[in-house]
Enzyme design. Sequence first.
Site, PDB file in Angstrom:
ATOM      1  N   CYS A 188       0.837  -1.197   0.000  1.00  0.00           N
ATOM      2  CA  CYS A 188       0.000   0.000   0.000  1.00  0.00           C
ATOM      3  C   CYS A 188       0.874   1.249   0.000  1.00  0.00           C
ATOM      4  CB  CYS A 188      -0.897   0.020   1.235  1.00  0.00           C
ATOM      5  SG  CYS A 188       0.040   0.026   2.773  1.00  0.00           S
ATOM      6  N   CYS A 205       3.244   1.608   2.935  1.00  0.00           N
ATOM      7  CA  CYS A 205       4.511   0.882   2.827  1.00  0.00           C
ATOM      8  C   CYS A 205       5.508   1.682   1.988  1.00  0.00           C
ATOM      9  CB  CYS A 205       4.283  -0.483   2.180  1.00  0.00           C
ATOM     10  SG  CYS A 205       3.215  -1.582   3.118  1.00  0.00           S
ATOM     11  N   ASP A 251       5.848  23.733 -31.995  1.00  0.00           N
ATOM     12  CA  ASP A 251       6.933  23.993 -32.927  1.00  0.00           C
ATOM     13  C   ASP A 251       6.502  23.396 -34.270  1.00  0.00           C
ATOM     14  OD1 ASP A 251       9.593  24.518 -33.924  1.00  0.00           O
ATOM     15  OD2 ASP A 251       9.914  22.350 -33.741  1.00  0.00           O
ATOM     16  N   ASP A 285      10.510  19.496 -30.583  1.00  0.00           N
ATOM     17  CA  ASP A 285      11.433  18.356 -30.681  1.00  0.00           C
ATOM     18  C   ASP A 285      12.890  18.758 -30.788  1.00  0.00           C
ATOM     19  OD1 ASP A 285      11.247  19.409 -33.327  1.00  0.00           O
ATOM     20  OD2 ASP A 285      12.040  17.511 -34.090  1.00  0.00           O
ATOM     21  N   ASP A 344      14.344  23.826 -28.797  1.00  0.00           N
ATOM     22  CA  ASP A 344      13.054  23.828 -28.104  1.00  0.00           C
ATOM     23  C   ASP A 344      13.181  23.471 -26.625  1.00  0.00           C
ATOM     24  OD1 ASP A 344      11.439  24.520 -30.307  1.00  0.00           O
ATOM     25  OD2 ASP A 344      11.504  22.453 -31.041  1.00  0.00           O
TER      26      ASP A 344
END
Length: 729
Positions: free
Chosen positions: A30, A33, A438, A622, A626
Amino acid sequence: MQVTRDYSHYVKDMGSGLAHLDLAVEGVTCAGCMTKIERGLSALPDVTLARVNLTDRRVAVEWRAGAVDPAGLIDRLAELGYKAYPYEPVRAELAEVQQTRFLLRCLGVAAFATMNVMMLSVPVWSGNVTDMLPEQRDFFHWLSALIALPAAAYAGQPFFRSAFTALRARSVNMDVPISIGVVLALGMSVVETINHAEHAYFDAAIMLLTFLLAGRFLDQNMRRRTRAVAGNLAALKAETATKFVSPEEIREVPVAAINAGDLVLLRPGERCAIDGSVVEGRSEIDQSLITGETAHVAAGPGTQVYAGTLNVSGTLRVRVAAASEGTLLDEISRLLDNALQARSRYVRLADRASRLYAPVVHATALMTLVGWALAGANWHDATVTAIAVLIITCPCALGLAIPAVQTVAAGAMFRAGVLLNSGDAIERVAAVDTIVFDKTGTLTLPDLDVVNRDAIPDGVVALAGRLALASHHPVAAAVAQAAGAKLPLPDIVEEPGRGVRGVVDGIEARLGSPAFCDAEAAARQLLATDPEVSVVAFRHGEVHQVFAVRQRLREDAAKVVARLRERGIAVEILSGDREPAVRQAATALGVDTWRAGVNPAEKIARIEELKRQGHHVMMVGDGLNDAPSLAAASVSMSPISATHLSQAAADLVFLGKDLSPVLKAVDFSRKAVGLMRQNLGLAIGYNVIAVPIAIAGLATPLIAAAAMSGSSILVIMNALRGRSAGTEA
């Protein structure tokens, strides 16, 4: 004799002075944990990262190289109550299968016992208000005990073991109050049966276990399906390859024995084990499972091939660029792993709430017991009410509410071609109201395309294509692609910076710059009508032609832009390309807001301006230039073909040649965030309603068990709705 543990074989050097180790951890069930392990390991000196992956029960640990003994990490996890060992996929898969089978057996035993105990309980319930004799009621209670006690002892093992391990480590987890509640309910029932009381709670205890096991099995099954995606990716990579050890001798060797620069042979029907470039041969490659492109890709000298792709027809000689590590397949697997480990704001909120739960639950149950006793209730009734509170307040639903949605959404988005690279990307994408694209490589495909193919005679295109096969220039590759050329011409000479030439039917043929082919006039005429294209000329004797080449818009780009607008998202184009090319793309896509010739600083300035106006901006790009604007945006996305720097800066990466993953990311994220809010509301609403009822003594342990288990299953079933988002592009 003391045995020294040496786990250095499993430690990876991450560079920058960091070491990395993946550990498989048993008993992680869970969010509580996860938090406990991460905090416990992060508290160690020189440990810089500890991140638990609940999906495959794995913890990734990083530390300053040389400062930590890996065996000490395993010892630390043992102190926290968890058994750990170096993560090995095969071993982990085997353990997972065994755990699933064990859960299924426990569920079967609990369900069988529940049905039989309920068959005995119904007559007791009805008999208590009619004419059942005490001896008959005692008989049914003892029969219920004979069924429920051994069944609970077996089916409750997943919870009892976990609780015992946590208590032995002097801590608590979600299984502690569950175990206490079940044991108290069974113990109280035995006492009641011995004392010939009207009520026993064997049915409540065994039904609670049944529903909890059903929820845990559903959770395990959901995570296994998501993890299977990553497993399938890993399985795509061949373990061996055929390597040239000399110009005439080949040898099949493990991928680990292949280095960059080696030459390997890729035969028809073989799956590629490495990333590299074709140096000889022609074939078709099936890249569908890597890039999402379903059509086979023609491969020849200069073509990039990737690990995991399938060679369909011819034999290829491939120069290796990356083999055992650093392949595109590794990159996709890493991104998927990041997605499964990522932690969103909602997950962190649920984690914090779950951390508070254990002391709150125990304190509430104790206060209920004491409060009812002080109010004059006998100890029997006060204890029964406290047991009901203990069961009904279990926050399993809260612990599952957000991780379940995120796991399902990450798997669904991967199947749609979107990989998450950031923990809270889903929430930020869902809030987006403006997307800035772009152009080059994002709205357009990275490869060039001949746009005046129909205006050129087929014979010329075919001959030019065969000439183009002798060149590595991307413009020549576009001509070869347009011609579908597969058979190169013999004795072709390439003149660097000018083009290629050879003799065909006794006449010289050329392909290259207009000046090289004596076609300047035709090129000027073409550029006058379409100034943004690139040109490549062809000459064969008296025949002259000029090919117009440019990057082609992704096929679904216009449809995706239209769908984004329908969802209320504004679209802009910011490109460093020339104005004619950007205008042409914007017109084709119907985008009114665009700017050309924009440098990285100007892109960032525009994004900051939009953010100051209150917009949530997604940047999709890309290129290397950028990367700064990707980092500046509220959330960012890159194609898998982007530069590594852009991929690293992006919050999401998409596969394939279509732009539709951008739309799918928006749709899946909006739906996932909606489901997260619904689940949080369900979990909180359940506790707000159920807890006061239990404290007031209006819920028996049976009703508490049904309510708590039902809430957990409800949030899991709700999370599974995130597998589809009704996307169409």
